[in-house]
Design an enzyme around this catalytic site. Sequence first.
Site, PDB file in Angstrom:
ATOM      1  N   ARG A   1     -71.387 -22.799  -9.413  1.00 36.07           N
ATOM      2  CA  ARG A   1     -70.689 -23.752 -10.022  1.00 36.07           C
ATOM      3  C   ARG A   1     -70.295 -22.514 -11.588  1.00 36.07           C
ATOM      4  O   ARG A   1     -70.087 -22.768 -12.411  1.00 36.07           O
ATOM      5  CB  ARG A   1     -71.613 -24.747 -11.234  1.00 36.07           C
ATOM      6  CG  ARG A   1     -71.166 -25.881 -10.102  1.00 36.07           C
ATOM      7  CD  ARG A   1     -71.807 -27.042 -10.680  1.00 36.07           C
ATOM      8  NE  ARG A   1     -71.726 -28.306 -10.012  1.00 36.07           N
ATOM      9  CZ  ARG A   1     -72.139 -29.042  -9.051  1.00 36.07           C
ATOM     10  NH1 ARG A   1     -73.548 -28.599  -9.132  1.00 36.07           N
ATOM     11  NH2 ARG A   1     -72.105 -29.855  -8.265  1.00 36.07           N
TER      12      ARG A   1
ATOM     13  N   LEU B   1     -72.341 -19.443  -1.419  1.00 34.13           N
ATOM     14  CA  LEU B   1     -73.582 -18.883  -1.450  1.00 34.13           C
ATOM     15  C   LEU B   1     -73.346 -17.602  -1.995  1.00 34.13           C
ATOM     16  O   LEU B   1     -71.772 -16.598  -2.606  1.00 34.13           O
ATOM     17  CB  LEU B   1     -73.613 -18.169   0.222  1.00 34.13           C
ATOM     18  CG  LEU B   1     -73.510 -19.316   1.364  1.00 34.13           C
ATOM     19  CD1 LEU B   1     -73.662 -18.665   2.736  1.00 34.13           C
ATOM     20  CD2 LEU B   1     -74.177 -20.154   0.936  1.00 34.13           C
TER      21      LEU B   1
ATOM     22  N   MET C   1     -74.570 -25.906  -0.049  1.00 34.62           N
ATOM     23  CA  MET C   1     -73.765 -26.310  -0.452  1.00 34.62           C
ATOM     24  C   MET C   1     -72.197 -24.906  -0.564  1.00 34.62           C
ATOM     25  O   MET C   1     -70.703 -25.392  -1.357  1.00 34.62           O
ATOM     26  CB  MET C   1     -72.888 -27.652  -1.698  1.00 34.62           C
ATOM     27  CG  MET C   1     -74.248 -28.565  -1.639  1.00 34.62           C
ATOM     28  SD  MET C   1     -73.212 -29.987  -2.086  1.00 34.62           S
ATOM     29  CE  MET C   1     -73.639 -29.554  -3.513  1.00 34.62           C
TER      30      MET C   1
ATOM     31  N   HIS D   1     -79.320 -17.937  -2.368  1.00 31.07           N
ATOM     32  CA  HIS D   1     -79.252 -18.894  -1.355  1.00 31.07           C
ATOM     33  C   HIS D   1     -79.605 -17.790  -0.299  1.00 31.07           C
ATOM     34  O   HIS D   1     -80.344 -18.166   0.361  1.00 31.07           O
ATOM     35  CB  HIS D   1     -77.592 -18.923  -1.138  1.00 31.07           C
ATOM     36  CG  HIS D   1     -76.842 -19.874  -1.639  1.00 31.07           C
ATOM     37  ND1 HIS D   1     -76.096 -19.555  -1.987  1.00 31.07           N
ATOM     38  CD2 HIS D   1     -77.625 -21.820  -2.107  1.00 31.07           C
ATOM     39  CE1 HIS D   1     -75.342 -21.267  -2.993  1.00 31.07           C
ATOM     40  NE2 HIS D   1     -76.666 -21.751  -2.633  1.00 31.07           N
TER      41      HIS D   1
HETATM   42  O1  PAF Z   1     -79.628 -27.638  -3.755  1.00 29.54           O
HETATM   43  C1  PAF Z   1     -78.159 -27.844  -2.657  1.00 29.54           C
HETATM   44  O2  PAF Z   1     -77.131 -27.194  -2.437  1.00 29.54           O
HETATM   45  C2  PAF Z   1     -78.291 -29.415  -2.124  1.00 29.54           C
HETATM   46  O3  PAF Z   1     -78.215 -30.196  -3.235  1.00 29.54           O
HETATM   47  C3  PAF Z   1     -78.190 -29.709  -1.290  1.00 29.54           C
HETATM   48  C4  PAF Z   1     -80.156 -29.372  -1.105  1.00 29.54           C
HETATM   49  C5  PAF Z   1     -78.318 -28.150   0.025  1.00 29.54           C
HETATM   50  C6  PAF Z   1     -78.384 -30.711  -0.651  1.00 29.54           C
HETATM   51  O4  PAF Z   1     -76.807 -31.205  -0.057  1.00 29.54           O
END
Ligand code: PAF
Length: 280
Positions: free
Chosen positions: A188, A33, A30, A37
């Site tokens: 977050r 980053l 989402m 990630h």
């Molecule tokens: O973990 C996340 O960032 C989200 O839940 C995902 C897997 C990209 C789905 O929107």
Amino acid sequence: MHVATTISEVREHVAAARAAGKRIGFVPTMGFLHEGHLSLIDVARADGAEFIAVSIFVNPKQFGPSEDLSRYPRNEEGDRRLLEGKDVDLLFLPPVEVMYPAGSQTMVTVGGVAKPLEGERRPGHFDGVATVVLKLFNIVQCDVAAFGRKDAQQCAVIERMVRDLDVPVRLIFGETMREADGLAMSSRNSYLTKEERAIAPLLQRALRAGEDALRRGGSVADAERAMRSACSGVEIDYLSVVDPLTFEHPADLRRELLLAGAIRIGRTRLIDNIRIQSPP
Ligand code: PAF
């Protein structure tokens, strides 16, 4: 790195890579980053992926009405730079209308494993996650997809969905990346004020206190009590010892266990978990 905003562009690029004999790796995100990630890109490459696709999509269907969709952190330019630096081949940045065109009506609902803990506190959340992840898998048609273990229940829900719906994707899971003081990396975390950030590592310490209680021969209730007392002063959503397959209280303490927690510090909801591999 090619940046695609449509499904056909993604399919075209992935098909060309596949025609060139490349194994396709995918990291859905989402955005906003961080190292967590980026480590998933390495995890996919270590699994043999030769073409890496990353998606950034803040999925409205996985946010409840009182959750943080409108203020979810975004930094498209910074994200692009980080992905370029990781030699990502394809970035999929779909607008909401591409993912959910007018008239779309279908949702994916996963059963038991999606019900406790996060499922109980965030009704509809895992339906939104399962739906978008299945859609992304159908769009990208990857061989392997990587998810972070910080969202342990999300990993279990996606694993269940892939198995139940015969989705031809291999799932791999990356370890939680942590700041030096133990706080699990999360987009977050950017919501935390300086004072809140200073107390946030207490969630990880609470999980470790639960682990210590189990290792000393304590019961599930002892471990949960230890975790709660380590978190006194903050709002606790849950601090639980669960079976990592069912996310219910474990029937057998000699099997692998997951200690999972969600707390609120100010307006920020933090989650974390640790696995205990060996019998306590
Ligand atoms: O973990 C996340 O960032 C989200 O839940 C995902 C897997 C990209 C789905 O929107």
